[in-house]
Design an enzyme around this catalytic site. Sequence first.
Site, short mmCIF file in Angstrom:
data_model
loop_
_atom_site.label_atom_id
_atom_site.label_comp_id
_atom_site.label_asym_id
_atom_site.label_seq_id
_atom_site.Cartn_x
_atom_site.Cartn_y
_atom_site.Cartn_z
N HIS A 1 0.83 -1.20 0.00
CA HIS A 1 0.00 0.00 0.00
C HIS A 1 0.86 1.25 0.00
O HIS A 1 2.05 1.19 0.29
CB HIS A 1 -0.98 0.04 1.19
CG HIS A 1 -0.33 0.02 2.55
ND1 HIS A 1 -0.11 -1.12 3.27
CD2 HIS A 1 0.11 1.04 3.34
CE1 HIS A 1 0.44 -0.83 4.43
NE2 HIS A 1 0.60 0.49 4.50
N HIS B 1 3.96 7.09 3.89
CA HIS B 1 4.89 5.97 3.69
C HIS B 1 4.42 5.05 2.58
O HIS B 1 3.27 5.14 2.14
CB HIS B 1 5.11 5.17 5.00
CG HIS B 1 3.90 4.42 5.51
ND1 HIS B 1 3.01 4.97 6.42
CD2 HIS B 1 3.43 3.18 5.25
CE1 HIS B 1 2.08 4.08 6.70
NE2 HIS B 1 2.29 2.99 5.99
N GLU C 1 7.74 1.01 4.97
CA GLU C 1 7.26 -0.05 5.85
C GLU C 1 7.52 -1.38 5.15
O GLU C 1 7.23 -1.51 3.96
CB GLU C 1 5.75 0.15 6.09
CG GLU C 1 5.10 -0.91 6.96
CD GLU C 1 3.59 -0.64 7.18
OE1 GLU C 1 2.97 0.04 6.35
OE2 GLU C 1 3.06 -1.16 8.17
CO CO Z 1 1.27 1.14 6.34
#
Ligand code: CO
Length: 133
Positions: A7, A78, A129
């Site tokens: 994502h 992020h 991440e």
């Molecule tokens: Co995330």
Amino acid sequence: MIGKLNHVAIAVPDLTVAAARYTAMGASVSATVDLPEHGVQVIFVELTNTHLELLAPLGENSPVAAFLERYPEGGMHHICLEVEDIHTAIEQAGAEGTRVLGNGQPRVGAHEKPVVFLHPKDMNGVLVELQQA
Ligand code: CO
């Protein structure tokens, strides 16, 4: 090994307004989900190959609140990349001197899977991440 883009997370000052823009463009968006343990409220925007996470602060000490102070209109917070094994990924990142935020150990992320965040200063200004697939 690094795998799929899981994502892209975008910090927004107003979730409803942000979600409406994506809905208007034909995207399917989720209801608002509270994640108090992560200090965020999230709306998921489904894309055909990945999803966006619209993030707004929730509660005290939200990691998104400080970001919105710097960027009041919101911005890319992020990206999340999938890895096969989080511990191997931490070791591989560390071999190049990439720092893992926090205590360096994975914690359970928003998708109930182990995650770590890599220091943006080591990742060309992008908070990355890593999520175990
Ligand atoms: Co995330």
